[in-house]
Design a protein around this motif. Structure first.
Motif, PDB file in Angstrom:
ATOM      1  N   TYR A  95       0.841  -1.190   0.000  1.00 11.76           N
ATOM      2  CA  TYR A  95       0.000   0.000   0.000  1.00 11.76           C
ATOM      3  C   TYR A  95       0.880   1.244   0.000  1.00 11.76           C
ATOM      4  CZ  TYR A  95       0.714   0.500   5.123  1.00 11.76           C
ATOM      5  OH  TYR A  95       1.256   0.656   6.379  1.00 11.76           O
ATOM      6  N   ASN A  96       0.338   2.302  -0.569  1.00 13.52           N
ATOM      7  CA  ASN A  96       1.039   3.579  -0.625  1.00 13.52           C
ATOM      8  C   ASN A  96       1.104   4.169   0.773  1.00 13.52           C
ATOM      9  OD1 ASN A  96       1.969   6.144  -1.106  1.00 13.52           O
ATOM     10  ND2 ASN A  96       0.549   6.606  -2.758  1.00 13.52           N
ATOM     11  N   LEU A  97       2.309   4.374   1.265  1.00 10.51           N
ATOM     12  CA  LEU A  97       2.498   4.844   2.630  1.00 10.51           C
ATOM     13  C   LEU A  97       2.302   6.359   2.759  1.00 10.51           C
ATOM     14  CD1 LEU A  97       3.246   3.521   5.361  1.00 10.51           C
ATOM     15  CD2 LEU A  97       5.622   4.094   4.900  1.00 10.51           C
ATOM     16  N   ASP A  98       2.127   7.064   1.648  1.00  8.06           N
ATOM     17  CA  ASP A  98       1.899   8.509   1.718  1.00  8.06           C
ATOM     18  C   ASP A  98       0.700   8.819   2.602  1.00  8.06           C
ATOM     19  OD1 ASP A  98       3.993   9.021   0.002  1.00  8.06           O
ATOM     20  OD2 ASP A  98       2.723   9.176  -1.786  1.00  8.06           O
ATOM     21  N   GLU A  99       0.817   9.869   3.402  1.00  5.86           N
ATOM     22  CA  GLU A  99      -0.262  10.275   4.297  1.00  5.86           C
ATOM     23  C   GLU A  99      -1.346  11.039   3.520  1.00  5.86           C
ATOM     24  OE1 GLU A  99      -0.604  10.414   8.092  1.00  5.86           O
ATOM     25  OE2 GLU A  99       0.401   8.533   7.620  1.00  5.86           O
ATOM     26  N   PRO A 100      -2.596  10.962   3.966  1.00  4.84           N
ATOM     27  CA  PRO A 100      -3.623  11.854   3.416  1.00  4.84           C
ATOM     28  C   PRO A 100      -3.251  13.309   3.686  1.00  4.84           C
ATOM     29  CG  PRO A 100      -4.611  10.092   4.729  1.00  4.84           C
ATOM     30  CD  PRO A 100      -3.142  10.040   4.977  1.00  4.84           C
ATOM     31  N   VAL A 101      -3.549  14.189   2.737  1.00  7.29           N
ATOM     32  CA  VAL A 101      -3.181  15.597   2.854  1.00  7.29           C
ATOM     33  C   VAL A 101      -4.380  16.464   2.500  1.00  7.29           C
ATOM     34  CG1 VAL A 101      -1.737  17.450   1.929  1.00  7.29           C
ATOM     35  CG2 VAL A 101      -0.745  15.200   2.331  1.00  7.29           C
ATOM     36  N   LEU A 102      -4.726  17.405   3.409  1.00 10.06           N
ATOM     37  CA  LEU A 102      -5.727  18.419   3.117  1.00 10.06           C
ATOM     38  C   LEU A 102      -5.027  19.617   2.493  1.00 10.06           C
ATOM     39  CD1 LEU A 102      -7.732  18.295   6.461  1.00 10.06           C
ATOM     40  CD2 LEU A 102      -8.482  17.410   4.256  1.00 10.06           C
ATOM     41  N   TYR A 103      -5.597  20.160   1.416  1.00 10.16           N
ATOM     42  CA  TYR A 103      -4.972  21.322   0.813  1.00 10.16           C
ATOM     43  C   TYR A 103      -6.041  22.233   0.226  1.00 10.16           C
ATOM     44  CZ  TYR A 103      -5.565  19.834  -4.062  1.00 10.16           C
ATOM     45  OH  TYR A 103      -6.081  19.483  -5.275  1.00 10.16           O
ATOM     46  N   GLY A 104      -5.602  23.368  -0.316  1.00  6.27           N
ATOM     47  CA  GLY A 104      -6.517  24.401  -0.787  1.00  6.27           C
ATOM     48  C   GLY A 104      -6.546  25.539   0.209  1.00  6.27           C
ATOM     49  N   GLU A 105      -7.022  26.693  -0.237  1.00  6.42           N
ATOM     50  CA  GLU A 105      -7.015  27.880   0.621  1.00  6.42           C
ATOM     51  C   GLU A 105      -7.765  27.647   1.922  1.00  6.42           C
ATOM     52  OE1 GLU A 105      -8.166  32.652   0.379  1.00  6.42           O
ATOM     53  OE2 GLU A 105      -8.473  31.330  -1.357  1.00  6.42           O
ATOM     54  N   HIS A 106      -8.817  26.860   1.862  1.00  4.71           N
ATOM     55  CA  HIS A 106      -9.615  26.578   3.057  1.00  4.71           C
ATOM     56  C   HIS A 106      -9.634  25.082   3.355  1.00  4.71           C
ATOM     57  CE1 HIS A 106     -10.956  30.735   2.892  1.00  4.71           C
ATOM     58  NE2 HIS A 106     -11.329  30.547   1.635  1.00  4.71           N
ATOM     59  N   THR A 107      -8.548  24.404   3.000  1.00  5.94           N
ATOM     60  CA  THR A 107      -8.418  22.946   3.176  1.00  5.94           C
ATOM     61  C   THR A 107      -9.660  22.216   2.675  1.00  5.94           C
ATOM     62  OG1 THR A 107      -9.199  22.978   5.484  1.00  5.94           O
ATOM     63  CG2 THR A 107      -6.832  23.177   5.123  1.00  5.94           C
ATOM     64  N   GLU A 108     -10.137  22.651   1.499  1.00  7.13           N
ATOM     65  CA  GLU A 108     -11.369  22.077   0.966  1.00  7.13           C
ATOM     66  C   GLU A 108     -11.143  20.829   0.139  1.00  7.13           C
ATOM     67  OE1 GLU A 108     -10.153  25.366  -1.981  1.00  7.13           O
ATOM     68  OE2 GLU A 108     -10.055  24.971   0.164  1.00  7.13           O
ATOM     69  N   MET A 109      -9.882  20.465  -0.119  1.00  7.39           N
ATOM     70  CA  MET A 109      -9.577  19.295  -0.936  1.00  7.39           C
ATOM     71  C   MET A 109      -8.779  18.280  -0.120  1.00  7.39           C
ATOM     72  SD  MET A 109     -11.064  19.976  -3.787  1.00  7.39           S
ATOM     73  CE  MET A 109     -10.412  18.709  -4.895  1.00  7.39           C
ATOM     74  N   LEU A 110      -8.961  17.013  -0.468  1.00 12.94           N
ATOM     75  CA  LEU A 110      -8.257  15.923   0.204  1.00 12.94           C
ATOM     76  C   LEU A 110      -7.589  15.045  -0.850  1.00 12.94           C
ATOM     77  CD1 LEU A 110      -7.531  13.980   2.546  1.00 12.94           C
ATOM     78  CD2 LEU A 110      -9.837  13.013   2.334  1.00 12.94           C
ATOM     79  N   SER A 111      -6.267  14.910  -0.734  1.00  8.27           N
ATOM     80  CA  SER A 111      -5.501  14.009  -1.588  1.00  8.27           C
ATOM     81  C   SER A 111      -5.036  12.847  -0.723  1.00  8.27           C
ATOM     82  CB  SER A 111      -4.293  14.747  -2.184  1.00  8.27           C
ATOM     83  OG  SER A 111      -3.436  13.850  -2.865  1.00  8.27           O
ATOM     84  N   SER A 112      -5.359  11.615  -1.157  1.00  8.75           N
ATOM     85  CA  SER A 112      -5.079  10.472  -0.293  1.00  8.75           C
ATOM     86  C   SER A 112      -5.126   9.170  -1.066  1.00  8.75           C
ATOM     87  CB  SER A 112      -6.116  10.405   0.837  1.00  8.75           C
ATOM     88  OG  SER A 112      -5.942   9.240   1.631  1.00  8.75           O
ATOM     89  N   PRO A 113      -4.366   8.184  -0.622  1.00  9.85           N
ATOM     90  CA  PRO A 113      -4.616   6.817  -1.113  1.00  9.85           C
ATOM     91  C   PRO A 113      -5.965   6.310  -0.613  1.00  9.85           C
ATOM     92  CG  PRO A 113      -2.446   7.003  -0.060  1.00  9.85           C
ATOM     93  CD  PRO A 113      -3.212   8.246   0.282  1.00  9.85           C
ATOM     94  N   ARG A 114      -6.559   5.380  -1.381  1.00 15.46           N
ATOM     95  CA  ARG A 114      -7.679   4.554  -0.937  1.00 15.46           C
ATOM     96  C   ARG A 114      -9.013   5.287  -0.763  1.00 15.46           C
ATOM     97  NH1 ARG A 114      -3.107   3.261   1.646  1.00 15.46           N
ATOM     98  NH2 ARG A 114      -3.572   4.342   3.579  1.00 15.46           N
ATOM     99  N   LEU A 115      -9.170   6.458  -1.417  1.00 14.81           N
ATOM    100  CA  LEU A 115     -10.487   7.111  -1.382  1.00 14.81           C
ATOM    101  C   LEU A 115     -11.550   6.200  -1.984  1.00 14.81           C
ATOM    102  CD1 LEU A 115      -9.620  10.798  -2.397  1.00 14.81           C
ATOM    103  CD2 LEU A 115      -9.923   9.852  -0.096  1.00 14.81           C
ATOM    104  N   ASP A 116     -11.154   5.454  -3.010  1.00  9.68           N
ATOM    105  CA  ASP A 116     -11.989   4.403  -3.592  1.00  9.68           C
ATOM    106  C   ASP A 116     -11.624   3.087  -2.901  1.00  9.68           C
ATOM    107  OD1 ASP A 116     -13.398   2.634  -5.175  1.00  9.68           O
ATOM    108  OD2 ASP A 116     -12.224   2.996  -6.995  1.00  9.68           O
ATOM    109  N   ASN A 117     -12.390   2.628  -1.889  1.00 10.25           N
ATOM    110  CA  ASN A 117     -13.733   3.057  -1.606  1.00 10.25           C
ATOM    111  C   ASN A 117     -13.922   3.279  -0.090  1.00 10.25           C
ATOM    112  OD1 ASN A 117     -16.457   3.591  -2.277  1.00 10.25           O
ATOM    113  ND2 ASN A 117     -17.007   1.479  -1.936  1.00 10.25           N
ATOM    114  N   LEU A 118     -12.853   3.739   0.577  1.00 10.57           N
ATOM    115  CA  LEU A 118     -12.989   3.936   2.018  1.00 10.57           C
ATOM    116  C   LEU A 118     -13.868   5.138   2.338  1.00 10.57           C
ATOM    117  CD1 LEU A 118      -9.532   2.952   3.540  1.00 10.57           C
ATOM    118  CD2 LEU A 118     -11.464   1.546   2.819  1.00 10.57           C
ATOM    119  N   THR A 119     -14.057   6.049   1.370  1.00 10.76           N
ATOM    120  CA  THR A 119     -15.053   7.106   1.578  1.00 10.76           C
ATOM    121  C   THR A 119     -16.426   6.492   1.838  1.00 10.76           C
ATOM    122  OG1 THR A 119     -15.339   7.211  -0.826  1.00 10.76           O
ATOM    123  CG2 THR A 119     -13.844   8.818   0.173  1.00 10.76           C
ATOM    124  N   SER A 120     -16.778   5.488   1.037  1.00  6.00           N
ATOM    125  CA  SER A 120     -18.093   4.849   1.182  1.00  6.00           C
ATOM    126  C   SER A 120     -18.166   3.973   2.428  1.00  6.00           C
ATOM    127  CB  SER A 120     -18.399   4.008  -0.059  1.00  6.00           C
ATOM    128  OG  SER A 120     -18.436   4.808  -1.214  1.00  6.00           O
TER     129      SER A 120
END
Length: 433
Positions: free
Chosen positions: A217-242
């Motif tokens: 698995y990709n060991l990179d940490e999830p990262v919030l970014y954007g002016e108001h931290t409105e975006m999330l870049s992360s491994p495994r969004l498909d399908n741990l969001t659900s």
């Protein structure tokens, strides 16, 4: 950010700990237990009480949970949601040790349909389940393991050896995706080094290790970014969001007077045709067992599903900023648009006209942002759990999810606000009479 902070925090915890399907189930079970749900064994008889919630793990990588309202009556319509716990990536074969000169490598096979190049030059760790010798041959011990540290890298080939890398990149899974664990002096070369590495990590003798289901698995940490931290870049969004949306919604719906349930399946990325997958009788049997354990009949089970609704929860495609031509001409979804309803007239998504109407009503009542998604007429989209489960259970089904970019990459992208919309919608559908 404040209005959806809690759901973002829950998702971040799920993403960090859900490093295999087994760990995802363990993490979901922990949340349910903290909320008072009672553990059941799938292969034993159940004694159920009204007003309580229950869950059971199935083959380690799938989970079924439900709440029985105080007012439960036989045949009560079920409000169910389903998601999957797996994602595409490299899995480790048996006898995986390979050497190339002084390089120690591992032999892998590809699980599902990952974007190969997204796995190159990343810090990779290893997680999954390992079976150890038990007291007798029929009772091995299963342990979850996660190295939690960089264990390997899949190095890309230098542009000097492939001058067309930026215009034409072809990667062969058996040659180009073999992870490198180490580079050792000749006198340090070891046979069976991975077997011994597992034994050392588990603090057992090497001959105690019988088998494993392990992946990188990709060991990179999830990262919030954007002016108001409105975006999330992360491994495994498909399908741990659900997965997280289903768990949070069930916990919330346990305060309502409805019969609610969730099913988290493994093996969706490889077609679901397994004992713990959606293209099996698993959910039907577990729902039927629940109804019968509550002193209902086979007819009551049929009534419960025929009059119920199932939410098939999986991510959808957001409009790509650099390739908008890949998306539908009129049904376009952006990150931040809320929960997405997925429609396809060929029924690769199981959504029907009445399911859309029900969903629209719940969203309007609760003020939940939402959009509809369709693929271009000349591009075949992916499939989900929905059509399989709809046919097996004879239950009205709605396919939905959060819109993301970079689907099936080792790192994906979404808007944080959409997680709240997803959770609010699943909970809203579960709680409606």
């Amino acid at each position: 950010m404040a209005i959806y902070y809690n759901e973002t925090e829950k998702l971040l915890r799920c993403l960090k700990s859900g490093v295999s399907a087994y760990h995802t189930v363990k993490q979901a079970a922990g949340q349910l237990e903290e909320s008072g749900f009672i553990r059941l064994e799938a292969g034993e008889s159940w004694t159920l009480e009204k007003g309580k919630g229950y869950y059971t793990e199935v083959f380690g990588s799938s989970l079924f949970a439900f709440h029985v309202p105080v007012s439960y009556e036989a045949g009560m319509p079920v409000r169910a949601a389903a998601a999957h716990t797996d994602w595409p990536g490299p899995r480790i074969k048996p006898c995986p040790e390979l050497t190339e000169g002084r390089y120690e490598k591992l032999n892998i096979e590809v699980y599902g349909g990952p974007i190969f190049y997204s796995w190159l030059d990343r810090p990779l760790s290893i997680a999954g389940a390992v079976c150890l010798k038990g007291e007798d041959p029929m009772h091995p011990e299963t342990r979850l393991m996660d190295f939690r540290r960089p264990m390997a890298v899949i190095p890309s080939l230098a542009i000097h050896y492939n001058r067309e890398v930026n215009t034409k990149l072809e990667l062969n899974a058996q040659k180009d995706l073999l992870p490198v664990l180490d580079v050792l002096p000749p006198e340090w070369k070891q046979d069976g080094y991975f077997h011994r590495l597992l034994a050392e990590e588990l603090q057992v003798e090497p001959d105690s290790v019988l088998s494993w289901d392990l992946g990188f698995y990709n060991l990179d940490e999830p990262v919030l970014y954007g002016e108001h931290t409105e975006m999330l870049s992360s491994p495994r969004l498909d399908n741990l969001t659900s997965v997280q949306g289903c768990v949070s919604a069930l916990i919330r719906a346990s305060q309502a007077d409805t019969f609610s349930a969730i099913m988290l399946f493994d093996n969706e990325e490889v077609g679901s045709n397994t004992k713990q997958g959606a293209d099996s009788v698993l959910l039907a049997r577990l729902l039927e067992k629940t109804v019968i354990s509550l002193r209902g009949s086979h007819g009551d089970f049929a009534d419960s599903t025929m009059n119920g609704i199932l939410l098939s929860c999986d991510v959808s495609h957001a409009l790509h900023p650099n390739r908008p031509d890949k998306n539908d001409l009129t049904n376009r979804v952006f990150p931040g648009d809320g929960v997405t309803f997925k429609l396809n007239s060929s029924q690769s998504y199981a959504t029907d006209v009445r399911a859309v109407a029900l969903a629209e009503g719940v969203c309007r009542k609760a003020g939940i942002p939402h959009k509809s998604f369709c693929n271009r007429a000349d591009i075949r989209g992916g499939s989900t759990l929905g059509s399989m489960l709809s046919a097996q259970l004879c239950i009205r089904t709605l396919d939905l999810g959060v819109p993301i970019l970079s689907m099936h990459s080792s790192r994906e992208l979404m808007a944080t606000a959409d997680q709240k919309a997803l959770t609010d919608f699943i909970a809203g559908m579960m709680m409606e009479q």
